[in-house]
Enzyme design. Structure first.
Site, PDB file in Angstrom:
ATOM      1  N   TYR A   4       0.855  -1.198   0.000  1.00 60.51           N
ATOM      2  CA  TYR A   4       0.000   0.000   0.000  1.00 60.51           C
ATOM      3  C   TYR A   4       0.886   1.241   0.000  1.00 60.51           C
ATOM      4  O   TYR A   4       1.073   1.895   1.020  1.00 60.51           O
ATOM      5  CB  TYR A   4      -0.885  -0.056   1.255  1.00 60.51           C
ATOM      6  CG  TYR A   4      -1.988   0.966   1.312  1.00 60.51           C
ATOM      7  CD1 TYR A   4      -2.879   1.125   0.264  1.00 60.51           C
ATOM      8  CD2 TYR A   4      -2.158   1.780   2.439  1.00 60.51           C
ATOM      9  CE1 TYR A   4      -3.908   2.058   0.331  1.00 60.51           C
ATOM     10  CE2 TYR A   4      -3.177   2.714   2.512  1.00 60.51           C
ATOM     11  CZ  TYR A   4      -4.047   2.848   1.448  1.00 60.51           C
ATOM     12  OH  TYR A   4      -5.064   3.775   1.513  1.00 60.51           O
ATOM     13  N   ARG A  41      -1.170   7.822  -3.636  1.00 62.74           N
ATOM     14  CA  ARG A  41      -2.067   6.874  -2.962  1.00 62.74           C
ATOM     15  C   ARG A  41      -3.337   7.571  -2.474  1.00 62.74           C
ATOM     16  O   ARG A  41      -3.299   8.738  -2.105  1.00 62.74           O
ATOM     17  CB  ARG A  41      -1.313   6.263  -1.778  1.00 62.74           C
ATOM     18  CG  ARG A  41      -1.997   5.089  -1.155  1.00 62.74           C
ATOM     19  CD  ARG A  41      -1.149   4.514  -0.056  1.00 62.74           C
ATOM     20  NE  ARG A  41      -1.227   5.302   1.152  1.00 62.74           N
ATOM     21  CZ  ARG A  41      -0.403   5.162   2.190  1.00 62.74           C
ATOM     22  NH1 ARG A  41       0.562   4.269   2.156  1.00 62.74           N
ATOM     23  NH2 ARG A  41      -0.544   5.903   3.259  1.00 62.74           N
ATOM     24  N   SER A  86      -5.552   8.717   3.872  1.00 60.63           N
ATOM     25  CA  SER A  86      -4.429   7.784   3.754  1.00 60.63           C
ATOM     26  C   SER A  86      -3.449   8.155   2.651  1.00 60.63           C
ATOM     27  O   SER A  86      -2.841   7.275   2.050  1.00 60.63           O
ATOM     28  CB  SER A  86      -4.951   6.363   3.551  1.00 60.63           C
ATOM     29  OG  SER A  86      -5.410   5.845   4.771  1.00 60.63           O
TER      30      SER A  86
HETATM   31  C1  BGC Z   1      -3.365   3.329   6.727  1.00 56.22           C
HETATM   32  C2  BGC Z   1      -2.088   2.538   6.716  1.00 56.22           C
HETATM   33  C3  BGC Z   1      -2.216   1.380   7.696  1.00 56.22           C
HETATM   34  C4  BGC Z   1      -3.419   0.547   7.341  1.00 56.22           C
HETATM   35  C5  BGC Z   1      -3.644  -0.587   8.309  1.00 56.22           C
HETATM   36  C6  BGC Z   1      -4.524   2.424   6.420  1.00 56.22           C
HETATM   37  O1  BGC Z   1      -5.710   3.119   6.574  1.00 56.22           O
HETATM   38  O2  BGC Z   1      -3.300   4.372   5.783  1.00 56.22           O
HETATM   39  O3  BGC Z   1      -1.026   3.379   7.095  1.00 56.22           O
HETATM   40  O4  BGC Z   1      -1.059   0.598   7.663  1.00 56.22           O
HETATM   41  O5  BGC Z   1      -4.577   1.337   7.316  1.00 56.22           O
HETATM   42  O6  BGC Z   1      -4.136  -0.144   9.516  1.00 56.22           O
END
Ligand code: BGC
Length: 400
Positions: A125, A130, A137
């Site tokens: 991710y 992004r 996020s």
């Molecule tokens: C966040 C990530 C995180 C993931 C798992 C996402 O919403 O942007 O940084 O690792 O959630 O909690």
């Protein structure tokens, strides 16, 4: 992590054609080597469900947070301790986070019960631009800061190198939640339009680079409340096809992930209320119908992973609300082959980690995280949110 309902779900956007195709002009020894490893990867995707007969890796860092919550909520401690033993996915969400891959896999190796291969689920991710349709996020890489090249060299190549050192473990990679779905429905947003080719090329690169016999790849297909409508399923199927052709073929991947970080239930009662016009009111009907769309574009025999971390109980005013939904509960525990077309139910979003900050004065604030459906006092996406975790445990279904 952003999940987005597109209320204008039935609107059609441009068919963004013209995607590059892979041409091998001339076969050099290097190409031959690559071709043979590609065959090995392809064979892997045909061997069967990687979750069957495997021991799922329990992330010790997640277990520690859960143990701390047991002390913080003594009345729930016995239920909470059960969660500490549940496997969750490991999110690789920055260049720095790739440094943890070898440690995780070494830990998995140590724990391995020799009778069963260990299986670890990673979520990749970190695409440039992004989370192009929301704010909660956003990541470190952008198209402007050379993110496409950095994604390849500093992110995917590093992960591939470490994966290749553990050929006896079963590794799962869930690729870039929400990214291609955004291209299906959010091309009206400038950041998504700017990301179109970059997302496609980056994911194609990730697929071709990570295609190894012990690695099973799943592209992200969002969820029923986003792409369940006929027009959207048609669009995403074509996008998957284009990206897979770019990556070297549809047999490079094992399948698709759905419901990542979302709250959709497996059965339809709640979905029918939320979207009466949606032919896919729940995740199981979504994977069934999406398979038909995929088959129509020549993507056959694919399986799904459904994120059941937080879909045990979800009562929302609107399907478009995706951030730290109040009243949600832990869902089905990770398990192999629970339903037709489904390789696994898995806890992909580690329950208790926030979806986004609710304080408007903070960076990456997205107003969806202050919706009436969202829990207040939420920290930044990915940060531990103990009060929310306690609620998930209280509302678990099936119970703990
Ligand atoms: C966040 C990530 C995180 C993931 C798992 C996402 O919403 O942007 O940084 O690792 O959630 O909690």
């Amino acid at each position: 992590m952003e999940q987005r309902l597109i209320l204008l779900a039935t609107l059609w956007f441009c068919a963004c054609g013209g995607t590059p195709r892979n041409h091998l002009a001339r076969v050099t020894p290097r190409d031959e080597m690559r071709a043979s490893s590609e065959v090995a990867g392809a064979e892997q995707s045909a061997v069967g469900n990687p979750f069957v007969g495997a021991e799922f890796f329990v992330n010790p860092e997640y277990s520690m947070k859960v143990e701390a919550a047991a002390s913080e909520y003594p009345a729930q401690a016995s239920e909470i301790r059960k969660v500490a033993a549940v496997p969750t996915a490991i999110w690789l969400d920055s260049v720095k986070s790739t440094q943890s891959v070898s440690n995780v896999l070494q830990a998995a190796e140590k724990k391995a019960d020799r009778a069963k291969p260990t299986l670890t689920v990673f979520v990749l991710y970190n695409l440039p631009n992004r989370d192009c349709s929301a704010k909660a996020s956003g990541g470190e890489l952008t198209v402007e800061n050379g993110g496409e090249e950095r994604y390849r060299r500093e992110f995917i190549d590093k992960i591939a190198e470490q994966f290749s050192n553990f050929p006896h473990q079963r590794l799962i990679a869930v690729l870039e939640p929400d990214s291609l779905p955004n291209l299906a429905t959010n091309m009206n947003l400038p950041k998504c339009a700017q990301s179109d080719l970059v997302y496609r090329r980056s994911i194609a690169y990730a697929i071709s680079k990570l295609s190894m016999p012990h690695v099973s790849l799943y592209m992200d297909a969002a969820h029923a409340g986003w792409l369940g409508w006929d027009g959207n399923r048609t669009k995403i199927a074509q996008i998957f096809k284009d990206v897979l052709v770019m990556a070297g073929g549809t047999n490079k991947i094992r399948g698709f992930s759905t419901n990542v970080s979302n709250f959709n239930t497996l059965s339809s009662a709640e979905g029918k209320r939320l979207g009466p016009s949606n032919p896919c009111p729940d995740e199981l009907s979504y994977v069934k119908r999406l398979s038909e769309n995929l088959r129509r574009v020549g993507i056959e025999g694919k399986q799904f992973i459904i994120d059941t971390a937080r879909n045990g109980l979800a009562v929302r005013a609107s399907w478009g609300n995706w951030c730290n939904i109040k009243g949600a509960g832990l869902g089905e525990r990770p398990q192999a082959a629970p339903a037709p077309l489904v390789d696994a139910y898995y806890w992909i979003k580690p329950p208790g980690e926030s979806d986004g900050v609710s304080d408007a004065s903070q960076p990456r604030y997205d107003q969806a995280c202050a919706s009436p459906d969202s829990s207040p006092n939420a920290p930044q996406a990915g940060q531990w949110f103990p009060a929310y975790f306690s609620g998930l445990v209280r509302n678990a279904h099936p119970s703990l």
